[in-house]
Design a protein around this motif. Structure first.
Motif, PDB file in Angstrom:
ATOM      1  N   THR A   1       0.834  -1.199   0.000  1.00  0.00           N
ATOM      2  CA  THR A   1       0.000   0.000   0.000  1.00  0.00           C
ATOM      3  C   THR A   1       0.871   1.252   0.000  1.00  0.00           C
ATOM      4  O   THR A   1       0.575   2.238  -0.681  1.00  0.00           O
ATOM      5  N   LEU A   2       1.956   1.203   0.757  1.00  0.00           N
ATOM      6  CA  LEU A   2       2.897   2.315   0.787  1.00  0.00           C
ATOM      7  C   LEU A   2       3.519   2.526  -0.586  1.00  0.00           C
ATOM      8  O   LEU A   2       3.708   3.669  -1.031  1.00  0.00           O
TER       9      LEU A   2
ATOM     10  N   GLN B   1       1.102   4.393  -2.548  1.00  0.00           N
ATOM     11  CA  GLN B   1       1.034   5.786  -2.118  1.00  0.00           C
ATOM     12  C   GLN B   1       2.191   6.588  -2.725  1.00  0.00           C
ATOM     13  O   GLN B   1       1.998   7.703  -3.219  1.00  0.00           O
ATOM     14  N   TYR B   2       3.383   6.041  -2.698  1.00  0.00           N
ATOM     15  CA  TYR B   2       4.532   6.712  -3.295  1.00  0.00           C
ATOM     16  C   TYR B   2       4.335   6.925  -4.795  1.00  0.00           C
ATOM     17  O   TYR B   2       4.757   7.936  -5.355  1.00  0.00           O
TER      18      TYR B   2
ATOM     19  N   LEU C   1      -2.721   5.252  -4.888  1.00  0.00           N
ATOM     20  CA  LEU C   1      -3.421   4.700  -3.729  1.00  0.00           C
ATOM     21  C   LEU C   1      -4.928   4.655  -3.952  1.00  0.00           C
ATOM     22  O   LEU C   1      -5.594   3.686  -3.577  1.00  0.00           O
TER      23      LEU C   1
ATOM     24  N   ARG D   1      -4.296   3.835   5.621  1.00  0.00           N
ATOM     25  CA  ARG D   1      -3.109   4.618   5.272  1.00  0.00           C
ATOM     26  C   ARG D   1      -3.494   6.019   4.853  1.00  0.00           C
ATOM     27  O   ARG D   1      -2.757   6.969   5.056  1.00  0.00           O
ATOM     28  N   ARG D   2      -4.646   6.163   4.268  1.00  0.00           N
ATOM     29  CA  ARG D   2      -5.133   7.491   3.906  1.00  0.00           C
ATOM     30  C   ARG D   2      -5.928   8.123   5.043  1.00  0.00           C
ATOM     31  O   ARG D   2      -6.499   9.195   4.882  1.00  0.00           O
TER      32      ARG D   2
END
Length: 269
Positions: A107-108, A111-112, A116, A195-196
């Motif tokens: 997931t990270l 995001q990068y 996401l 994560r968000r």
């Protein structure tokens, strides 16, 4: 996870962010942690030994390093060693935490990479596809080799979902750990939403919502819950009118069907 396990997981989650500063590293850590989870699920004695609270932390970390040095990246090795040194309520929590860290890492990576939102949507949509196709669900939970399941998912999803989405779906569904495909994908979607710092709202409607309706609903839910909301809208023919919203364990049901059911219950009483 509760108590000591939850605290240990929170620390490892923070450690993951520090060890994965870019999408390539995050992707690698995610894939390697999934491989470690497969090992722990196959070797129950090893899993129990590494999660044993009566054993010295340094001793357990040393076992991890002997097993993994040269086989995974140093970042993944450090994470698993730190996990072995932490406190866990059960050996199952130890393995569950590593699986969730693997999902966090992928997931990270999304995001990068700025994908996401796509990851959340891909997980949700494919989960509904699997739920609606018994043949596909059977192929994924059946005894077929992992490579065959990976090829099936690649044929279905390549060029249709983002790279992190394909990796996460493949890793999770080729080793579901006794859970249904839907349950595994829901877990991954929840991690992506967290994560968000968003809640996931599953909205069931009889007809598609317009962009303006989506925005009004999103604004209302965001105000009501005091944090970001990610909408997953499902077309559901059983919803006669209105809207049904599921957020975690909470159901906000304003559908005509539910009102009719309430009338029937009153009449029956």
């Amino acid at each position: 996870m509760r108590g000591a396990s939850r605290a240990s997981y929170a620390e490892l989650r923070d450690r993951l962010v520090a060890l994965a500063p870019d999408p390539v590293t995050a992707q690698q850590i995610g894939d390697e942690l999934f491989a470690v989870v497969r090992l722990l699920d196959a070797e129950h004695g090893l899993r129990r030994a590494l999660a044993d609270a009566t054993k010295p932390s340094a001793e357990k970390s040393a076992v991890v390093r002997r097993l993994l040095t040269g086989k995974v990246s140093r970042a993944s090795e450090d994470l698993v060693a730190d996990a072995a040194a932490a406190r866990w309520a059960t050996s199952g929590d130890f393995a569950d935490a590593l699986e969730q860290l693997a999902m966090e890492a992928l997931t990270l990576a999304a995001q990068y990479a700025g994908t996401l939102d796509d990851l959340e949507d891909d997980l949700f949509r494919f989960g509904r596809v699997v739920s609606g196709q018994p043949g596909l669900r059977g192929a994924l939970i059946g005894p077929a080799p992992t490579a065959a399941k990976s090829n099936l998912l690649a044929n279905l999803l390549s060029q249709k979902v983002s790279g992190p989405s394909l990796s996460l779906i493949t890793q999770a569904l080729t080793h579901p750990r006794g859970r249904s495909p839907q349950a595994v994908l829901d877990l991954a979607a929840g991690i992506a939403a967290h994560r968000r710092e968003q809640l996931v709202a599953v909205v069931r409607v009889a007809t598609e919502l317009s962009a303006a309706q989506r925005q009004r609903l999103l604004a209302a839910l965001t105000e009501a819950y005091g944090q970001g909301i990610h909408l997953n809208v499902v077309h559901d023919p059983t919803v006669v009118g209105g809207v049904s919203v599921q957020i975690g364990d909470e159901l906000i049901d304003g559908t005509a069907a539910s009102r009719l059911a309430a009338v029937r219950r009153r009449l029956a009483g």
